[in-house]
Design an enzyme around this catalytic site. Structure first.
Site, short mmCIF file in Angstrom:
data_model
loop_
_atom_site.label_atom_id
_atom_site.label_comp_id
_atom_site.label_asym_id
_atom_site.label_seq_id
_atom_site.Cartn_x
_atom_site.Cartn_y
_atom_site.Cartn_z
N LYS A 127 2.02 7.78 -5.70
CA LYS A 127 0.61 7.84 -5.33
C LYS A 127 -0.24 8.58 -6.35
O LYS A 127 -1.46 8.47 -6.33
CB LYS A 127 0.45 8.47 -3.94
CG LYS A 127 1.00 7.54 -2.85
CD LYS A 127 0.40 7.74 -1.49
CE LYS A 127 0.79 6.54 -0.63
NZ LYS A 127 0.28 6.57 0.71
N LYS A 211 4.80 -2.90 -3.70
CA LYS A 211 4.78 -2.99 -2.23
C LYS A 211 3.40 -3.47 -1.73
O LYS A 211 2.37 -3.05 -2.27
CB LYS A 211 5.06 -1.59 -1.68
CG LYS A 211 5.27 -1.53 -0.19
CD LYS A 211 5.49 -0.10 0.27
CE LYS A 211 4.18 0.66 0.35
NZ LYS A 211 4.09 1.62 1.46
N LYS A 214 -1.91 -1.18 2.37
CA LYS A 214 -3.26 -1.30 2.90
C LYS A 214 -4.29 -0.69 1.97
O LYS A 214 -5.47 -1.01 2.05
CB LYS A 214 -3.35 -0.71 4.31
CG LYS A 214 -2.95 0.75 4.45
CD LYS A 214 -3.19 1.22 5.88
CE LYS A 214 -1.92 1.54 6.62
NZ LYS A 214 -1.17 2.70 6.12
N1 AQP Z 1 4.96 -3.45 2.42
C1 AQP Z 1 5.65 -2.95 3.43
N2 AQP Z 1 6.79 -3.56 3.83
C2 AQP Z 1 7.51 -3.07 4.88
N3 AQP Z 1 7.14 -1.96 5.58
C3 AQP Z 1 6.01 -1.33 5.20
N4 AQP Z 1 5.38 -0.24 5.67
C4 AQP Z 1 4.26 -0.02 4.94
N5 AQP Z 1 4.13 -0.96 4.00
C5 AQP Z 1 5.20 -1.79 4.12
C6 AQP Z 1 5.86 0.56 6.79
O1 AQP Z 1 4.78 0.77 7.68
C7 AQP Z 1 4.93 2.06 8.27
C8 AQP Z 1 3.65 2.80 8.17
O2 AQP Z 1 3.35 3.10 6.85
P1 AQP Z 1 2.15 4.08 6.55
O3 AQP Z 1 0.88 3.39 6.75
O4 AQP Z 1 2.28 5.33 7.32
O5 AQP Z 1 2.35 4.47 5.06
P2 AQP Z 1 2.73 3.62 3.83
O6 AQP Z 1 4.18 3.32 3.85
O7 AQP Z 1 2.22 4.40 2.66
O8 AQP Z 1 1.92 2.26 4.05
P3 AQP Z 1 0.82 1.63 3.16
O9 AQP Z 1 0.33 0.37 3.78
O10 AQP Z 1 1.29 1.53 1.74
O11 AQP Z 1 -0.32 2.69 3.30
P4 AQP Z 1 -1.22 3.36 2.21
O12 AQP Z 1 -1.72 2.22 1.37
O13 AQP Z 1 -2.30 4.06 2.96
O14 AQP Z 1 -0.34 4.30 1.45
C9 AQP Z 1 6.10 2.76 7.57
O15 AQP Z 1 7.23 2.63 8.39
C10 AQP Z 1 6.27 1.94 6.32
O16 AQP Z 1 7.60 1.97 5.87
#
Ligand code: AQP
Length: 352
Positions: A127, A211, A214
Site C-alpha cells: 500500500k 489483485k 476497490k
Molecule cells: N481481489 C480479491 N480476491 C479475493 N478476495 C478479496 N478480498 C479483497 N479483495 C479480494 C477479500 O475481501 C475481504 C475484505 O477485504 P478488505 O476490504 O477489508 O481489504 P482488502 O483486502 O485490502 O480489499 P480491497 O478491495 O483491496 O480494499 P482496498 O482497496 O480498500 O485496500 C478480505 O477477506 C479480502 O481477503
C-alpha cells in the site's frame, strides 16, 4: 441451518467454534470481495457457525476517507452483506467503531506485537509502494494489530478471508500465542484462516498480476456489486486477455494470468472446478468465452444489486440493524476485554 459446526475443524477444543470476519467500507465492494469473502460469510452462517461480521470503518480511515462518503459506503457495504445472504437475525452484523473494545484490545496488542513482526507485513509495503512511506499513517502500519484485536475480542476460532489476508491471520496467531505465553494463560484461541473457493484471489481485469481492489484508480479494473448488467458486460468484454484460444488443461494457463483469472472467476461463479471450465471451453476464443462469463456474472450479481438498492432506500433501517448488531457484539466482547485487562493487571474498579 444445513450442518452443525464441527469442533474437529478447530485446534481450539476449549473454545466454542465462532466465525469472525470484516470488510473495509473504503469504497464500493467488488466481485473480489464477494467471491473471496462475502459469499463464504453467508455459507458459514448457513453451515450453522455462530458468525460475527463487521464493517471495519476504523481500518478504512487508515487512508483518507471523506466523512460523508465513509458513512454512505458503510451503509452500502452493510446492504451488500445482507443482499449476499448474511442475515442480521442469525449473524451479528455491525460497524467496528460502535464497539469500543476493538480499539482498547488493539492497544494491548500493540504492546504485545513486535516491531520486527510488523515490519514484515507485505500489505503495508504494497500500500505504500511507489509512495513516500514516511507519509503513511501510523494507523496503516498498526492495521494488523487492530485486525488481531477484531478477531480475538470475540475469541473467534475461524476467519474466512481472501488469500491476501493470510499473513495478517498468521500475525493474529502469533499475537495470541505470545499473549498466552507472556501471561501464562490459555486465554486466546489460535485462530484458523478459512481460505476456500475457486477465487480466493480475484485479479484486476486490466492486469492479471494485480489483485482486484476497490481502491484501484481504474474502475475498469473491477466489477462493483453496484454495476448494472451493461457495465458488467462491457467490463468483461474489455478485460485484458491474449489472442490464444483457451487450452485443453489448466497447465496451459500458467503463463497467461489474465486468461487464468477469467477462468477462475467463471469457476467460482458457476460452482464448477477450473479444470471443468477449461474442459468445456477448450479451443474456444475469448469471443465465445467472454459473453458466457458476462451472462453468468450478471445472473449472479444482478439479484444482489437489486436487493442492495432496495435496502439503501431506507438508510435509517440499516443504521438500526448496525446498532442492534453492535449491542450483540458488545455483549460478547465486554467480558473478554474485561478478563484481558485483569490478566494484564489493569484495575477495573469503576462501576459499569
Ligand atoms: N481481489 C480479491 N480476491 C479475493 N478476495 C478479496 N478480498 C479483497 N479483495 C479480494 C477479500 O475481501 C475481504 C475484505 O477485504 P478488505 O476490504 O477489508 O481489504 P482488502 O483486502 O485490502 O480489499 P480491497 O478491495 O483491496 O480494499 P482496498 O482497496 O480498500 O485496500 C478480505 O477477506 C479480502 O481477503
Amino acid at each position: 441451518m444445513t450442518q452443525a459446526p464441527s469442533t474437529a475443524l478447530s485446534p481450539n477444543a476449549a473454545f466454542t467454534p465462532r466465525v469472525f470476519s470484516g470488510i473495509q467500507p473504503s469504497g464500493g465492494l467488488t466481485l473480489g470481495n464477494y467471491l473471496g469473502a462475502l459469499k463464504r460469510f453467508a455459507e458459514m452462517q448457513d453451515e450453522g457457525f455462530e458468525s460475527i461480521y463487521c464493517l471495519v470503518d476504523m481500518h478504512a480511515i487508515t487512508v483518507w476517507q471523506d466523512p460523508v462518503a465513509l458513512a454512505n459506503q458503510t451503509r452500502e457495504a452493510a446492504a451488500a452483506f445482507i443482499a449476499a445472504g448474511v442475515d442480521p437475525a442469525r449473524s451479528v452484523l455491525f460497524n467496528q467503531s460502535q464497539v469500543s473494545g476493538h480499539a482498547e484490545l488493539a492497544w494491548i496488542f500493540n504492546c504485545v506485537a513486535r516491531l520486527g513482526w510488523m515490519n514484515r507485513m507485505t500489505q503495508f509495503k504494497d500500500k505504500t509502494a511507489g509512495k513516500n512511506a514516511e507519509n503513511a499513517s501510523l494507523g496503516l502500519y498498526a492495521y494488523p494489530s487492530l485486525m488481531a484485536a477484531d478477531i480475538l475480542l470475540y475469541h473467534a476460532t475461524h476467519v474466512p478471508v481472501g488469500e491476501d489476508q493470510k499473513q495478517h491471520i498468521e500475525l493474529t496467531r502469533d499475537i495470541a500465542a505470545k499473549f498466552n505465553h507472556d501471561y501464562g494463560v490459555e486465554f486466546f484461541p489460535i485462530t484458523e484462516p478459512v481460505i476456500e473457493g475457486a477465487a480466493t484471489r480475484v485479479m484486476s481485469l486490466r492486469d492479471g498480476t494485480k489483485k482486484m481492489s476497490k481502491s484501484d484508480p481504474s474502475d475498469a479494473s473491477r466489477i462493483n456489486l453496484t454495476d448494472d448488467a451493461d457495465a458488467i458486460a462491457s467490463k468483461i468484454r474489455k478485460a485484458k486477455t491474449d489472442p490464444e484460444p483457451l487450452p485443453e488443461t489448466l497447465d496451459g494457463l500458467k503463463e497467461r494470468p489474465e486468461a487464468k483469472n477469467l477462468v477462475n472467476i467463471y469457476a467460482a461463479l458457476s460452482g464448477m472446478t477450473a479444470e471443468a471450465v477449461v474442459g468445456e471451453f477448450a479451443g474456444k476464443g475469448f469471443g465465445t468465452f467472454k459473453p458466457a462469463l458476462a451472462e453468468l456474472a450478471v445472473a449472479q450479481i444482478a439479484p444482489i444489486t437489486t436487493e442492495m438498492n432496495r435496502l439503501m432506500a431506507d438508510p435509517a433501517e440499516i443504521d438500526r440493524i448496525l446498532g442492534a448488531g453492535a449491542e450483540k457484539a458488545d455483549a460478547i466482547a465486554a467480558p473478554i476485554l474485561a478478563r484481558t485487562q485483569e490478566i494484564v493487571g489493569m484495575i477495573r474498579s469503576r462501576a459499569r
